[in-house]
Design an enzyme around this catalytic site. Structure first.
Site, PDB file in Angstrom:
ATOM      1  N   GLY A 109       0.822  -1.197   0.000  1.00  0.00           N
ATOM      2  CA  GLY A 109       0.000   0.000   0.000  1.00  0.00           C
ATOM      3  C   GLY A 109       0.857   1.248   0.000  1.00  0.00           C
ATOM      4  O   GLY A 109       2.036   1.217  -0.392  1.00  0.00           O
ATOM      5  N   SER A 110       0.291   2.343   0.446  1.00  0.00           N
ATOM      6  CA  SER A 110       0.986   3.623   0.412  1.00  0.00           C
ATOM      7  C   SER A 110       2.117   3.666   1.442  1.00  0.00           C
ATOM      8  O   SER A 110       2.106   2.941   2.439  1.00  0.00           O
ATOM      9  CB  SER A 110       0.003   4.753   0.694  1.00  0.00           C
ATOM     10  N   GLU A 159       5.650  -3.447   1.028  1.00  0.00           N
ATOM     11  CA  GLU A 159       5.739  -3.113  -0.399  1.00  0.00           C
ATOM     12  C   GLU A 159       4.957  -1.814  -0.593  1.00  0.00           C
ATOM     13  O   GLU A 159       3.725  -1.810  -0.578  1.00  0.00           O
ATOM     14  CB  GLU A 159       5.149  -4.246  -1.246  1.00  0.00           C
ATOM     15  N   LEU A 160       5.681  -0.706  -0.790  1.00  0.00           N
ATOM     16  CA  LEU A 160       5.063   0.611  -0.672  1.00  0.00           C
ATOM     17  C   LEU A 160       5.073   1.367  -2.004  1.00  0.00           C
ATOM     18  O   LEU A 160       5.089   0.765  -3.066  1.00  0.00           O
ATOM     19  CB  LEU A 160       5.766   1.392   0.438  1.00  0.00           C
ATOM     20  N   GLY A 161       5.047   2.688  -1.938  1.00  0.00           N
ATOM     21  CA  GLY A 161       4.905   3.496  -3.139  1.00  0.00           C
ATOM     22  C   GLY A 161       6.204   3.660  -3.899  1.00  0.00           C
ATOM     23  O   GLY A 161       7.249   3.115  -3.546  1.00  0.00           O
ATOM     24  N   CYS A 165       2.119   1.037  -8.088  1.00  0.00           N
ATOM     25  CA  CYS A 165       3.312   1.467  -7.360  1.00  0.00           C
ATOM     26  C   CYS A 165       4.523   1.577  -8.284  1.00  0.00           C
ATOM     27  O   CYS A 165       5.419   2.380  -8.045  1.00  0.00           O
ATOM     28  CB  CYS A 165       3.608   0.516  -6.208  1.00  0.00           C
ATOM     29  N   GLU A 202       4.124  11.193  -5.308  1.00  0.00           N
ATOM     30  CA  GLU A 202       3.497  10.082  -6.024  1.00  0.00           C
ATOM     31  C   GLU A 202       2.062  10.507  -6.345  1.00  0.00           C
ATOM     32  O   GLU A 202       1.261  10.763  -5.439  1.00  0.00           O
ATOM     33  CB  GLU A 202       3.508   8.810  -5.177  1.00  0.00           C
ATOM     34  N   PHE A 218      -0.330   8.848  -8.478  1.00  0.00           N
ATOM     35  CA  PHE A 218      -1.287   7.744  -8.580  1.00  0.00           C
ATOM     36  C   PHE A 218      -2.456   8.129  -9.486  1.00  0.00           C
ATOM     37  O   PHE A 218      -3.625   7.946  -9.158  1.00  0.00           O
ATOM     38  CB  PHE A 218      -1.775   7.318  -7.189  1.00  0.00           C
TER      39      PHE A 218
END
Length: 499
Positions: free
Chosen positions: A244-245, A266-268, A300, A394, A396
């Protein structure tokens, strides 16, 4: 011509469908479908239609799921490797059988275009096949030791793995953790994003339910931040895998660390695609469009920065802008569009704010820049320099951010400028130049002569800095993530110690 969703599916919402709302409406999955006290509507972003109602788990519901999962995990870990592998193979067959319904739900619930949804289901099925091979793989090593002693290091399941998954690739980004964790003997409590709980959670529950997974090994509960916090603090959950973020990931990492849990974040990303002066401009434009606009930029790995050598920057930007204006935007269920809607109004507002602030800071809109409801036009911003909001944040959303550079050294410095370290791409006719970039870019994923959005299931996937905590998931990394080492020694007799 691309088929419409209605042409490739039986109506997934109607009663009697494999993933029909009558199965999961207001419920959670624990091997059975259990009603919850509160619920929220499932909305179709493209139309605003209500597709059903998902149950929302309370912290007490999360606690009960963790307790049940811990109990079920013991017998699951003791199950023979061939039986565990057979269930995962069966899960792949179930997903294949109901592929059309799952595709339909990804399109309608997450706003994916059909091609993206079909790809997501395909890689998820591939993932299930890959996970089915794990139970029969070697899970340890024989180590050197003193004469008369056998010394081994072996991989053991962690226990209960908590998975918190996002809305953008809802099926794959959940099942990529669920399947390998189950394969090596863990139980799983999955909390999908409530906006995509059907395609990103209940579809997985249905897959494993029909595949014959023992009751209690998998729990699926949609919920808000309080439910996620409960999962991170639960004493019976050994690990959290979060996608996620970065902002949310920091909170998850802090909470999991406070409770001494293993954590995978597991991020941006603010990923750079570097286009050198010897690149084929037409191919570079096509690669940029894919990286920046796929799934409306809500990935991502999306190409968040397009670094273009100043010798070709004007020509490249003009070609990209012209091409972007020709991409159709609309309801993805029609099958006639390249971009669907953003996930909700908050995301549109965020993207609009970044674009407006970037223009105020000196950027130029070459194409797009506007939204109609949740439909954001594919956008090209030029003259974006370090410090500009579009360079730093970011977004998105489908916004290609073009930044010129004068030398390879400057391109590397610009690409490494910032906290993120997920993905990068380099497009050039010279592999020698590209390899020089490879040694200096601070990213977990690097693609030479390709854009930044890539996944093949068998590869380790992860980033550094604000993009993650340096862990990886996928392929050979799954054994590292979802097990722990146990050192085991054996002697024929007890040594006669001198004390």
């Amino acid at each position: 011509m691309m088929a419409t969703v209605t042409e490739i599916k039986s109506d997934a919402q109607e009663t009697g469908a494999w993933l029909g709302s009558n199965i999961w409406d207001g419920r959670a999955f624990d091997g059975d479908w259990t009603p919850l006290q509160t619920s929220a509507n499932v909305l179709e972003p493209a139309t605003g239609a209500v597709l059903g109602s998902v149950g929302l788990a309370s912290p007490e519901d999360i606690r009960a799921a963790a307790v049940a999962a811990k109990s079920a995990q013991k017998s699951w870990a003791a199950t023979g490797y061939d039986e565990r592998a057979a269930i995962l193979r069966a899960a792949a067959a179930v997903a294949e059988k109901y592929r059309a319904e799952i595709v339909d739900w990804i399109v309608r619930e997450s706003g994916s275009i059909i091609a993206k949804a079909e790809y997501e289901v395909a890689v998820s099925i591939k993932l299930l096949h890959e996970a089915s091979a794990m139970p029969s793989q070697a899970c340890g090593q024989v180590l050197p030791s003193s004469p008369g002693r056998l010394s081994m290091a072996r991989r053991r399941p962690l226990g209960v793995v908590g998975v918190i998954s996002p809305f953008n690739f809802p099926l794959y980004l959940a099942i990529r953790a669920v399947a390998p964790a189950i394969a090596v003997g863990n139980a799983v409590v999955l909390k999908p994003d409530p906006r995509t709980a059907v395609c990103g959670g209940f579809s997985i529950a249905r897959i494993f339910e029909e595949a014959g997974l023992p009751k209690g090994v998998l729990h699926v509960l949609a919920g808000d931040g309080a439910a996620g916090a409960a999962l991170c603090s639960d004493p019976d959950v050994a690990m959290i895998q979060f996608t996620g973020s970065t902002a949310a990931g920091r909170k998850v990492g802090e909470a999991a660390g406070r409770h001494l849990k293993k954590v995978s974040l597991e991020l941006g990303g603010k990923n750079a695609l570097i286009i050198l002066d010897d690149a084929d401009i037409d191919l570079a434009v096509k690669a940029t469009k894919w990286g920046a606009y796929l799934h409306q930029g809500q990935i991502c790995m999306a190409t968040g920065r397009v670094l273009v050598h100043e010798r070709i920057a004007e020509q490249f930007t003009k070609a990209l802008a012209q091409s972007a204006t020709q991409l159709p935007v609309g309801d993805p269920a029609s099958g006639q569009v390249a971009l669907g809607p953003l996930i909700n109004e908050a995301q549109v507002a965020h993207a609009t704010r970044v674009v407006e602030n970037s223009v105020a800071a000196g950027a130029t809109i070459e194409a797009g820049g506007t939204a109609d409801g949740l439909f954001f036009q594919p956008t090209v911003l030029s003259n974006v320099l370090p410090g500009n909001p579009a360079f730093e944040e970011e977004i998105f959303a489908p916004v290609a951010v073009v930044t010129p550079f004068a030398s390879d050294e400057e391109a590397i410095a610009i690409a490494n400028n910032g906290d993120y370290g997920l993905s990068a791409g380099v497009i050039t006719a010279s592999l020698e130049r590209a390899l020089a970039f490879a040694d200096q870019l601070h990213v977990g994923l690097l693609h030479i002569n390709d854009q930044t959005v890539n996944e093949e299931v068998v590869n380790p996937f992860g980033g550094t800095g604000a993009s993650g905590n340096g862990t990886s998931i996928g392929g050979p990394a799954n054994w590292e993530e979802f097990t722990h080492w146990q050192w085991l020694t054996m002697r024929g007799v007890v040594p006669a110690y001198p004390l």
